[in-house]
Design an enzyme around this catalytic site. Structure first.
Site, PDB file in Angstrom:
ATOM      1  CG  LEU A  95     -22.139   9.494  -7.827  1.00 34.41           C
ATOM      2  CD1 LEU A  95     -21.032   8.458  -8.001  1.00 34.41           C
ATOM      3  CD2 LEU A  95     -21.607  10.752  -7.144  1.00 34.41           C
ATOM      4  CG  ASP A  96     -23.774   6.482  -5.673  1.00 33.54           C
ATOM      5  OD1 ASP A  96     -23.119   5.468  -5.965  1.00 33.54           O
ATOM      6  OD2 ASP A  96     -23.367   7.342  -4.861  1.00 33.54           O
ATOM      7  CD  GLU A  97     -29.159   9.850 -10.252  1.00 35.39           C
ATOM      8  OE1 GLU A  97     -29.665   9.798 -11.395  1.00 35.39           O
ATOM      9  OE2 GLU A  97     -29.035  10.905  -9.606  1.00 35.39           O
TER      10      GLU A  97
END
Length: 286
Positions: free
Chosen positions: A229-231
């Site tokens: 997530l969001d990486e």
């Protein structure tokens, strides 16, 4: 004045002597007129990246013949490469929830021709923007997402994306976490935007949290979506400065402005084949 039709060649491969010469000689042999050229060598990983724009009418090959002939050049260098034709508009599927600013901005840029794309459909887990989207003449698909229906919902999103023959999927403030399976099926195709407070201010009302901490910079990050997530690999970022006189509502407004700009720039870089992914990083030829 219309822009001349062009082919865009982008590639990466292990760095070694002769890559630029091999590509340049190939293009010259086929009368290719290069209008833009960029390359970068990553010292640490010994990886080489290149992007070339070529006037399509200058070449003695059509795009299929180009692919067949260039494959012979690419193989000895172990190149990962692609070529795109500006005559074919990229097809962008937009996902949105209830926050409108990124959707409005993308539709405005599309309608004005600033983003020279096709939008075959918009998908949402809410009905909120059906009227807006259909007013623009774009099909709207409502795909509800609940804890019990996530698997079916993302299977439907995948189906719609494939039927639309999408080149990119843009999460324009789509407030759901895509399944790892969906992310893995479309690597380097799904683009997201989020505020730059992460990981400091998670959860609801991040701008209000930042206000209470006296933050002086707010910004946004555009990145590819992965199962982490969001990486995913970052495409574009920007910040704006705020001060003690800005109330939370002003932070929200400024945050939305920077989110719209960063998403639009990141999407444009991607659609113009200016972004090459290398591990969890990107090379962006602006």
């Amino acid at each position: 004045m219309s822009t001349p039709r062009r082919y865009t060649l982008s590639l990466s491969c292990p760095d070694r002597v002769g890559i630029v010469a091999a590509v340049a000689n190939f293009l010259a042999e086929h009368n290719g007129w290069i209008t833009e050229a960029s390359h970068h060598a990553e010292t640490e990983s010994q990886q080489f990246f290149m992007r070339q724009e070529i006037l399509a009418d200058s070449l003695q090959l059509d795009i299929d013949a180009f692919r067949a002939e260039f494959a012979k050049i690419a193989a000895p260098f172990n190149m990962q490469w692609r070529i795109s034709d500006s005559a074919r508009k990229k097809r962008v599927v937009i996902l949105v929830s209830k926050q409108e600013h990124c959707l409005y901005d993308l539709l405005g840029r599309w309608q004005s021709g600033e983003l020279d794309i096709d939008i075959p459909c918009v998908i949402s887990n809410h009905e909120t923007f059906r009227g807006l989207v259909e007013w623009h003449g774009i099909p709207f698909h409502h795909v509800p997402v609940t804890p019990d229906t996530k698997a079916d919902a993302y299977a439907r999103v995948e189906q719609l994306y494939r039927e639309a023959e999408g080149d990119a999927m843009v999460l324009a403030r789509y407030m759901q976490i895509l399944s790892p399976d969906l992310c893995e099926k479309f690597p380097g195709q799904i683009i997201n935007i989020h505020h730059s407070f992460l990981p400091s201010f998670v959860g609801a009302k991040p701008y209000h949290q930042a206000f209470k901490r006296g933050v002086k910079l707010i910004g946004a990050t555009c990145h590819f979506v992965t199962s982490d997530l969001d990486e995913g690999p970052i495409i574009e970022q920007d910040v704006v400065r705020i001060d003690h006189s800005d109330v939370p509502e002003e932070l929200v407004r400024s945050g939305k402005d920077v989110e719209k700009a960063v998403l639009a720039r990141g999407l444009r870089y991607h659609l113009e084949d200016r972004v090459l992914i290398h591990g969890n990083k990107t090379v962006v030829f602006r």
